[in-house]
Write a protein that holds these residues in place. Structure first.
Motif, PDB file in Angstrom:
ATOM      1  N   UNK A  54       1.205  -0.887   0.098  1.00 36.55           N
ATOM      2  CA  UNK A  54       0.086   0.247   0.196  1.00 36.55           C
ATOM      3  C   UNK A  54       0.936   0.855   0.085  1.00 36.55           C
ATOM      4  N   UNK A  55       1.662   1.003   0.384  1.00 39.99           N
ATOM      5  CA  UNK A  55       3.080   2.091   1.027  1.00 39.99           C
ATOM      6  C   UNK A  55       3.571   2.846  -0.468  1.00 39.99           C
ATOM      7  N   UNK A  56       3.179   1.674  -1.629  1.00 42.28           N
ATOM      8  CA  UNK A  56       4.277   2.136  -2.720  1.00 42.28           C
ATOM      9  C   UNK A  56       3.430   2.565  -3.281  1.00 42.28           C
ATOM     10  N   UNK A  57       2.181   2.060  -3.398  1.00 45.51           N
ATOM     11  CA  UNK A  57       0.973   2.674  -4.616  1.00 45.51           C
ATOM     12  C   UNK A  57       0.626   3.833  -3.632  1.00 45.51           C
ATOM     13  N   UNK A  58       0.909   4.295  -2.697  1.00 48.62           N
ATOM     14  CA  UNK A  58      -0.057   5.569  -1.536  1.00 48.62           C
ATOM     15  C   UNK A  58       1.793   6.403  -2.939  1.00 48.62           C
ATOM     16  N   UNK A  59       2.925   5.957  -2.798  1.00 48.55           N
ATOM     17  CA  UNK A  59       3.984   7.020  -2.540  1.00 48.55           C
ATOM     18  C   UNK A  59       3.976   7.591  -4.352  1.00 48.55           C
ATOM     19  N   UNK A  60       3.640   6.192  -5.013  1.00 44.77           N
ATOM     20  CA  UNK A  60       3.004   6.780  -6.496  1.00 44.77           C
ATOM     21  C   UNK A  60       2.278   8.604  -6.680  1.00 44.77           C
ATOM     22  N   UNK A  61       0.989   8.193  -5.630  1.00 48.32           N
ATOM     23  CA  UNK A  61       0.155   9.673  -5.792  1.00 48.32           C
ATOM     24  C   UNK A  61       1.123  10.770  -4.801  1.00 48.32           C
ATOM     25  N   UNK A  62       1.930  10.446  -3.765  1.00 49.31           N
ATOM     26  CA  UNK A  62       2.567  11.628  -2.999  1.00 49.31           C
ATOM     27  C   UNK A  62       3.371  12.055  -4.066  1.00 49.31           C
ATOM     28  N   UNK A  63       3.943  10.985  -4.719  1.00 46.94           N
ATOM     29  CA  UNK A  63       5.238  11.914  -6.051  1.00 46.94           C
ATOM     30  C   UNK A  63       3.683  12.955  -7.284  1.00 46.94           C
ATOM     31  N   UNK A  64       2.404  12.912  -7.250  1.00 46.31           N
ATOM     32  CA  UNK A  64       2.082  13.260  -8.303  1.00 46.31           C
ATOM     33  C   UNK A  64       1.689  14.139  -7.982  1.00 46.31           C
ATOM     34  N   UNK A  65       0.904  14.783  -6.325  1.00 49.91           N
ATOM     35  CA  UNK A  65       0.899  15.675  -5.522  1.00 49.91           C
ATOM     36  C   UNK A  65       1.858  16.725  -5.220  1.00 49.91           C
ATOM     37  N   UNK A  66       2.810  16.082  -5.007  1.00 51.24           N
ATOM     38  CA  UNK A  66       4.413  17.431  -5.221  1.00 51.24           C
ATOM     39  C   UNK A  66       4.521  17.698  -6.513  1.00 51.24           C
ATOM     40  N   UNK A  67       4.312  17.144  -7.834  1.00 49.54           N
ATOM     41  CA  UNK A  67       4.362  17.474  -9.535  1.00 49.54           C
ATOM     42  C   UNK A  67       3.719  18.757  -9.362  1.00 49.54           C
ATOM     43  N   UNK A  68       2.449  18.690  -8.854  1.00 51.56           N
ATOM     44  CA  UNK A  68       1.269  18.831  -8.785  1.00 51.56           C
ATOM     45  C   UNK A  68       1.992  20.499  -8.387  1.00 51.56           C
ATOM     46  N   UNK A  69       2.117  20.821  -6.761  1.00 50.49           N
ATOM     47  CA  UNK A  69       2.666  21.858  -6.405  1.00 50.49           C
ATOM     48  C   UNK A  69       3.896  22.930  -6.949  1.00 50.49           C
ATOM     49  N   UNK A  70       4.725  21.905  -7.195  1.00 50.78           N
ATOM     50  CA  UNK A  70       5.662  21.735  -8.531  1.00 50.78           C
ATOM     51  C   UNK A  70       5.221  23.032  -9.112  1.00 50.78           C
ATOM     52  N   UNK A  71       4.485  22.255 -10.306  1.00 55.01           N
ATOM     53  CA  UNK A  71       3.369  23.423 -11.025  1.00 55.01           C
ATOM     54  C   UNK A  71       2.947  25.247 -10.688  1.00 55.01           C
ATOM     55  N   UNK A  72       2.940  25.064  -9.958  1.00 58.96           N
ATOM     56  CA  UNK A  72       2.594  25.938  -8.225  1.00 58.96           C
ATOM     57  C   UNK A  72       3.010  26.204  -7.814  1.00 58.96           C
ATOM     58  N   UNK A  73       4.334  26.200  -7.632  1.00 59.50           N
ATOM     59  CA  UNK A  73       5.176  27.315  -7.211  1.00 59.50           C
ATOM     60  C   UNK A  73       5.568  28.548  -7.305  1.00 59.50           C
ATOM     61  N   UNK A  74       4.953  29.728  -6.427  1.00 63.08           N
ATOM     62  CA  UNK A  74       5.468  31.032  -6.936  1.00 63.08           C
ATOM     63  C   UNK A  74       7.158  31.462  -7.278  1.00 63.08           C
ATOM     64  N   UNK A  75       7.802  30.566  -7.064  1.00 58.25           N
ATOM     65  CA  UNK A  75       9.096  30.900  -7.280  1.00 58.25           C
ATOM     66  C   UNK A  75       9.550  29.585  -7.445  1.00 58.25           C
ATOM     67  N   UNK A  76      11.703  29.619  -7.865  1.00 57.65           N
ATOM     68  CA  UNK A  76      12.168  28.819  -8.689  1.00 57.65           C
ATOM     69  C   UNK A  76      12.430  27.866  -7.727  1.00 57.65           C
ATOM     70  N   UNK A  77      13.285  28.334  -6.862  1.00 58.26           N
ATOM     71  CA  UNK A  77      13.626  28.408  -5.124  1.00 58.26           C
ATOM     72  C   UNK A  77      12.791  27.295  -4.475  1.00 58.26           C
ATOM     73  N   UNK A  78      10.904  27.003  -4.320  1.00 63.13           N
ATOM     74  CA  UNK A  78       9.916  26.184  -3.961  1.00 63.13           C
ATOM     75  C   UNK A  78       9.813  24.808  -4.909  1.00 63.13           C
ATOM     76  N   UNK A  79       9.644  25.574  -6.215  1.00 60.62           N
ATOM     77  CA  UNK A  79       9.790  24.607  -7.250  1.00 60.62           C
ATOM     78  C   UNK A  79      10.902  23.105  -7.705  1.00 60.62           C
ATOM     79  N   UNK A  80      12.525  23.684  -7.656  1.00 63.70           N
ATOM     80  CA  UNK A  80      13.488  22.758  -6.924  1.00 63.70           C
ATOM     81  C   UNK A  80      13.190  22.091  -5.937  1.00 63.70           C
ATOM     82  N   UNK A  81      12.788  23.287  -4.782  1.00 60.38           N
ATOM     83  CA  UNK A  81      12.116  22.018  -3.800  1.00 60.38           C
ATOM     84  C   UNK A  81      11.968  21.165  -3.773  1.00 60.38           C
TER      85      UNK A  81
END
Length: 218
Positions: free
Chosen positions: A43-70
């Protein structure tokens, strides 16, 4: 007091329930049945796939380059270190390739993260993601201090109690504080609500693995 310190103080009871849960008590003792750990890892492997997608979504919404890179680095860490841990246990314990079906609690948690990061405010998205980092580090440290010798789950313990994971958590906490510095009081309250909801879902995730949670028959 930093904003993230107020977040942590708001989940004291939830965190205590997590570290006292039989799953983590038995994991620390090395007596957790392999069947339950295997269920958790799948289940954790399945969770992490979606967690990575959520992180990618946040990268796309990041207001600055520093946050995007994080966010990009967080996603990379998930892919490299945590998936390596899964692969190791899948091989050692003979765990089958993860099922495509999430448990009810995994489904609830990942869909909460995906919906929050995509549809709610950027501030709420960050707060919703933070418990997965922070709670795991604290649980890892707690179990590390009391783990039984020759624990079959020592690699799991060492990963989440380790320096590398701890540095990711520090960066996630710092980013959350930086976001909160520019948030209104209303936004901070919503961040707190998102943080508490994710923390509750963390407890549910461990509990579901201990119970080998399944969907009701159709």
């Amino acid at each position: 007091m930093r904003f993230t310190e107020t977040l942590w103080s708001s989940i004291t009871d939830i965190y205590q329930a997590i570290i006292r849960h039989p799953f983590n008590e038995e994991l620390a003792q090395g007596t957790l049945p392999r069947e339950k750990f295997a269920f958790y890892m799948q289940q954790d492997a399945l969770y992490l796939s979606d967690f990575a997608r959520a992180l990618a979504t946040m990268a796309g919404r990041a207001p600055d380059e520093e946050a995007l890179l994080q966010f990009v680095r967080f996603a990379e860490g998930v892919a490299v270190v945590e998936r390596a841990l899964h692969t190791s246990y899948f091989h050692e314990f003979g765990i089958e390739t993860p099922t495509r079906q999430q448990s009810p609690s995994c489904f609830a948690y990942t869909n909460f993260l995906l919906a929050t990061t995509a549809c709610r405010s950027y501030q709420e998205g960050m707060a919703a993601l933070l418990p997965c980092f922070w709670i795991y580090r604290e649980v890892g440290h707690d179990i590390y201090k009391r783990a039984a010798p020759n624990n079959p789950y020592q690699k799991w313990i060492d990963t989440y109690a380790g320096q590398e994971f701890g540095e990711w958590v520090d960066r996630a906490i710092a980013l959350t504080d930086r976001i909160a510095d520019h948030a209104s009081e209303t936004q901070k309250e919503r961040m707190r609500a998102a943080f508490v909801s994710s923390s509750r879902l963390e407890w549910m995730f461990w509990d579901s693995a201990y119970r080998l949670e399944a969907w009701l028959p159709s």
